[in-house]
Design an enzyme around this catalytic site. Structure first.
Site, PDB file in Angstrom:
ATOM      1  N   ASP A 314       0.825  -1.214   0.000  1.00  0.00           N
ATOM      2  CA  ASP A 314       0.000   0.000   0.000  1.00  0.00           C
ATOM      3  C   ASP A 314       0.857   1.261   0.000  1.00  0.00           C
ATOM      4  OD1 ASP A 314      -2.234  -1.526  -0.069  1.00  0.00           O
ATOM      5  OD2 ASP A 314      -2.899  -1.120   1.969  1.00  0.00           O
ATOM      6  N   ARG A 345      -4.550  -1.188  -9.423  1.00  0.00           N
ATOM      7  CA  ARG A 345      -3.706  -0.032  -9.117  1.00  0.00           C
ATOM      8  C   ARG A 345      -2.494   0.082 -10.037  1.00  0.00           C
ATOM      9  NH1 ARG A 345      -4.017  -0.232  -2.467  1.00  0.00           N
ATOM     10  NH2 ARG A 345      -5.884   1.083  -2.288  1.00  0.00           N
TER      11      ARG A 345
END
Length: 426
Positions: A314, A345
């Site tokens: 993350d 992502r």
């Protein structure tokens, strides 16, 4: 669609106390629910993911009181598995930190439970977890596509025994399995298939289980043993650490355009692996100072790095946008699991970095970023992904500034992020 214009920021300076960690908040809510006794949780995160978990617990009959600012919660423990005499249907939005653990926890008791979510949740895999639960005797049925929510659980308890689980896609599957293992009928031996991703998130789970009185024996992340007959017991009070992934934006800001930025609520003693983000920044040349419960980042000349980011998936996203302010080509590897998060992502990051002028190579599980001689302003799409919005706030340190589309998507983990961010701007 709402847009937020961030004009160029010349210097950023100050101190920020980071809101509670999303992954810790939802873990401790569930552990407190399964425990004996009353647990007071402080510095709980007030965000979408946590609200979905709290709403589900209330629907399942769990008693809790929430403070007015929603950062303190007193949970009355259920003293074991959750059961329901009536059929329950729980809507969990796009909250993976609620969907995965609840899917596992609801197999422990008695009752019929249906778990649903937003369209994106139906694209986020859960098959590895369900396969493991089925090995322990769970009855789980997919309602649309095999391996993905929505699903229905016909709960009759779990047997225990030997179980294999794939570790290469998401650590949340193993986290969910670990948290239910003490409440099965027999001891549980979990064997990991493949390479385990995001090991630090497993360390968080094991540390929190220990706080609630349960021991997990970890054999080099290849095998985990949980002895039968253990019970969760409330430790009384649990302080939720600040969210280390959320800290990453402020630390990167200090490194790019400090002054200095001091982040409190995370530090040397943190149980979150994402604090290692500060080490990655230091490798890029940032001036980092560590305290037990704080980290300071000061401006320095940044140079590109090549790094395996499996341990901080993350926070690694913040390195991708910090790379726009570093000399050379940055390469982030071993990040395939970016593709199964709130959005894909990897694809999203590559697309948006190119908009501001970066030269980007997007691989199956890596990305390379070379900054242009001069960054361009753009309207950044955020894909309903809180981290995309927060990462691209770094573009405010370019001479051109940036526009963020749908800035309110930060409500997933950090509802007032942009207010806090601009407050530190000088």
């Amino acid at each position: 669609m709402k847009q937020l214009r961030l004009n160029p920021i010349n210097c950023i300076n100050g101190e920020i106390n980071i809101p509670g960690s999303k992954s810790i908040s939802n873990r401790v809510l569930l552990l407190a629910t399964l425990a004996r006794g009353s647990t007071t949780l402080t510095n709980l995160l007030d965000s979408d993911d946590i609200r979905y978990m709290l709403a589900s617990l209330k629907q399942l009959g769990i008693q809790y009181t929430l403070s007015e600012d929603k950062t303190e919660c007193v949970v009355e423990g259920n003293e074991g598995p959750i059961s329901s005499a009536s059929v329950q249907s729980l809507f969990l939005g796009n909250a993976g930190t609620a969907m995965r653990p609840l899917c596992a926890a609801l197999t422990l008791g008695q009752g019929e439970f249906t778990l649903t979510g937003e369209p994106r949740m139906e694209e986020r895999p859960i098959g590895d977890l369900v396969d493991a639960l089925r090995q322990l005797g769970a009855d789980v049925t997919y309602l649309k596509n095999d391996g993905f929510p929505p699903l229905t659980i016909n709960a009759t308890g779990l047997n225990g025994g030997d179980v294999e689980i794939a570790g290469d896609l998401s650590s949340q599957f193993l986290t969910a399995l670990l948290m239910v293992a003490p409440l099965t009928k027999d001891s549980v031996n979990i064997k990991i298939k493949g390479e385990l991703v995001s090991k630090p998130y497993i360390d968080i789970t094991i540390a929190l289980m220990k706080q609630f009185g349960v021991e997990v024996i970890n054999h080099q992340y290849q095998r985990f043993e949980i002895k039968a007959g253990q019970h969760y017991v409330s430790p009384g009070k649990v302080l939720v650490e600040g969210d280390a992934s959320s800290a990453s934006y402020f630390l990167a800001a200090g490194a790019i355009k400090g002054g200095e930025v001091k982040v409190t609520g995370v530090g040397r003693l943190s149980i979150q692996g994402d604090v290692k983000f500060a080490d990655a920044l230091a490798q890029m040349g940032a001036d980092i100072e560590w305290g037990d419960d704080y980290i300071i980042a000061r401006k320095s000349t940044l140079t590109a790095i090549e790094m395996d980011m499996n341990h901080i998936p993350d926070a690694a996203m913040t390195i991708a946008t910090a790379a726009l302010f570093a000399t050379g080509t940055t390469k982030l590897t071993n990040i395939y699991n970016w593709r199964i998060k709130e959005t894909d992502r990897l694809a999203a990051m590559a697309t948006e970095l190119r908009k501001v002028g970066a030269i980007v190579e997007e691989g199956h599980d890596y990305i390379t970023i070379t900054p242009p001689a001069e960054l361009n302003t753009a309207a950044i799409d955020t894909y309903n992904d809180h981290r995309m919005a927060m990462c691209f706030s770094m573009m405010a340190f370019a001479d051109c500034g940036i526009t963020i589309n749908d800035p309110d998507c930060t409500s997933k983990t950090f509802p007032d992020y942009f207010a806090q961010f601009t407050q530190l701007a000088k």
